[in-house]
Design an enzyme around this catalytic site. Structure first.
Site, short mmCIF file in Angstrom:
data_model
loop_
_atom_site.label_atom_id
_atom_site.label_comp_id
_atom_site.label_asym_id
_atom_site.label_seq_id
_atom_site.Cartn_x
_atom_site.Cartn_y
_atom_site.Cartn_z
N SER A 124 0.83 -1.21 0.00
CA SER A 124 0.00 0.00 0.00
C SER A 124 0.85 1.24 0.00
O SER A 124 0.40 2.30 -0.43
CB SER A 124 -0.86 0.05 1.27
OG SER A 124 -1.76 -0.99 1.29
N ASN A 195 -5.42 6.12 -2.03
CA ASN A 195 -4.99 6.55 -0.70
C ASN A 195 -4.43 7.97 -0.70
O ASN A 195 -4.51 8.68 0.29
CB ASN A 195 -3.97 5.56 -0.12
CG ASN A 195 -4.66 4.26 0.27
OD1 ASN A 195 -5.87 4.24 0.50
ND2 ASN A 195 -3.91 3.18 0.34
N1 LIG Z 1 -5.11 -4.88 4.92
C1 LIG Z 1 -5.42 -3.97 3.99
O1 LIG Z 1 -6.43 -3.27 4.06
C2 LIG Z 1 -4.51 -3.80 2.79
C3 LIG Z 1 -5.03 -3.22 1.63
C4 LIG Z 1 -4.21 -3.13 0.49
C5 LIG Z 1 -2.90 -3.58 0.55
N2 LIG Z 1 -2.40 -4.10 1.71
C6 LIG Z 1 -1.01 -4.58 1.70
O2 LIG Z 1 -1.04 -6.00 1.55
C7 LIG Z 1 0.08 -6.59 2.23
C8 LIG Z 1 -0.42 -7.62 3.21
O3 LIG Z 1 -1.30 -7.00 4.12
P1 LIG Z 1 -2.35 -7.85 4.99
O4 LIG Z 1 -3.28 -6.88 5.58
O5 LIG Z 1 -2.86 -9.00 4.21
O6 LIG Z 1 -1.37 -8.39 6.13
P2 LIG Z 1 -1.56 -9.66 7.10
O7 LIG Z 1 -0.77 -9.37 8.31
O8 LIG Z 1 -3.01 -10.02 7.22
O9 LIG Z 1 -0.85 -10.85 6.27
C9 LIG Z 1 0.53 -10.88 6.01
C10 LIG Z 1 0.94 -12.34 5.92
O10 LIG Z 1 2.30 -12.40 5.48
C11 LIG Z 1 2.86 -13.55 6.06
N3 LIG Z 1 4.31 -13.50 5.97
C12 LIG Z 1 5.18 -12.75 6.69
N4 LIG Z 1 6.45 -13.00 6.26
C13 LIG Z 1 6.36 -13.92 5.26
C14 LIG Z 1 7.32 -14.57 4.43
N5 LIG Z 1 8.63 -14.35 4.57
N6 LIG Z 1 6.88 -15.45 3.51
C15 LIG Z 1 5.56 -15.72 3.39
N7 LIG Z 1 4.60 -15.11 4.14
C16 LIG Z 1 5.00 -14.24 5.07
C17 LIG Z 1 2.32 -13.53 7.49
O11 LIG Z 1 2.45 -14.80 8.10
C18 LIG Z 1 0.88 -13.10 7.26
O12 LIG Z 1 0.02 -14.21 7.11
C19 LIG Z 1 0.86 -5.42 2.84
O13 LIG Z 1 1.87 -5.04 1.97
C20 LIG Z 1 -0.20 -4.32 2.94
O14 LIG Z 1 0.37 -3.02 2.87
C21 LIG Z 1 -3.18 -4.25 2.83
#
Ligand SMILES: NC(=O)c1ccc[n+]([C@@H]2O[C@H](COP(=O)([O-])OP(=O)(O)OC[C@H]3O[C@@H](n4cnc5c(N)ncnc54)[C@H](O)[C@@H]3O)[C@@H](O)[C@H]2O)c1
Length: 289
Positions: A124, A195
């Protein structure tokens, strides 16, 4: 479900959290095989049950047939090692928002996913070019920024860094369309489109509320009824999480330097009081349950 059959048959998704599971579900329901990788096996189980309930809901509402639902679930495989992504025709990374972590992952993906037409990050707030910095050839790397919940919201921002090839952008664009989503193209700039507009909007609404011009309820009502927004900016801030909003505003202000991105005192006070929004039951508004 989208009508056309996608060219891409095998997608790799890295990170099985909120976003990764939603992206995986979207691809599965478009007839694509998905390999989902997360370092945390418990997270993979949670992702599988989230996807299963999402698919069950669509079947029970007769949006898809029971056969389509079963086929989607059967097309999902999960692993804890990144090497299982070998053979993916496209990859989307959705691991935690940490530049060091993403850089090391992309360095490994370059060799593991030698045949992938694109290697995308769902970040993001981080620069796509910076995420690809440790790769010897970053031309396949782009951003595919989905919105939460990814299995529901139709928009995907296709983030194009200076280093991306046209082939990678075209392949990712076609993939997004084939999964029934609508892509928009944006340069690799802080906060992309949505955003970049949403954060200063929420901060302005907070300032208006802080100065006593109107109640929080009336500010949101005005935006809903006067602008046709489905949700007001203050309710949106509570949904995003006030701590997340504060972090994002601070990082955008560092990068862009716009005074409109300066977080108002009320936002800092709410966060330090632990009133983070919906997730804590209390933020700008009180949230039941
Ligand atoms: N949550 C939102 O609203 C949103 C919206 C758009 C984009 N994003 C982006 O999406 C990405 C993920 O966000 P999220 O909310 O799903 O986070 P989250 O915390 O729900 O999930 C992240 C996952 O990554 C896994 N992880 C960590 N290190 C890892 C590795 N080395 N190999 C494999 N998996 C690994 C964790 O175990 C976890 O399950 C981020 O970059 C965030 O900025 C989030």
């Amino acid at each position: 479900m989208p009508d056309s059959t996608p060219d891409l048959k095998r997608l790799g998704v890295l990170g099985g959290g909120t976003m990764g599971s939603g992206i995986a579900q979207t691809a599965l329901l478009s007839g694509i095989d998905v390999t989902l990788v997360d370092v945390d096996a418990g997270q993979l189980q949670r992702a599988q049950s989230t996807i299963q309930s999402g698919v069950d809901r669509l079947v029970s509402r007769e949006r898809i047939s029971a056969e389509q639902g079963s086929a989607a679930i059967a097309a999902l495989t999960t692993f804890t090692d990144l090497e299982s992504l070998a053979g993916s025709e496209g990859v989307i990374e959705a691991v935690s928002e940490n530049i060091e972590l993403k850089q090391s992952i992309f360095e490994r993906l370059e060799t593991v996913c030698a045949d992938a037409a694109f290697i995308a990050s769902n970040t993001s707030s981080l620069s796509i070019q910076e995420i690809a910095q440790r790769m010897s050839d970053p031309s396949r790397v782009i951003g595919l920024h989905y919105f939460n919940p990814a299995q529901v919201l139709p928009l995907v921002e296709v983030v194009v860094p200076l280093t991306a090839s046209d082939e990678a952008v075209d392949a990712a664009w076609a993939f997004v369309e084939a999964t029934g989503k609508t892509p928009v193209r944006v340069k690799d700039t802080p906060a992309f489109i949505v955003n970049r507009l949403l954060v200063p909007f929420c901060l302005s609404a907070l300032r208006l509320w802080e100065s006593g011009v109107a109640t929080a309820e009336d500010i949101d009502r005005a935006c809903q009824l006067g602008l046709g927004h489905s949700m007001g900016p203050l309710a949106t801030a509570d949904l995003v999480g006030l701590d997340v909003l504060l972090d994002v505003a601070e990082s955008m202000q560092r990068e862009i330097g716009d005074p409109n991105l300066s977080p108002p005192t009320i936002l800092r006070r709410l966060v330090s009081a632990g009133r983070l929004g919906r997730k804590t039951g209390r933020g700008i508004f009180e949230h039941a349950g």
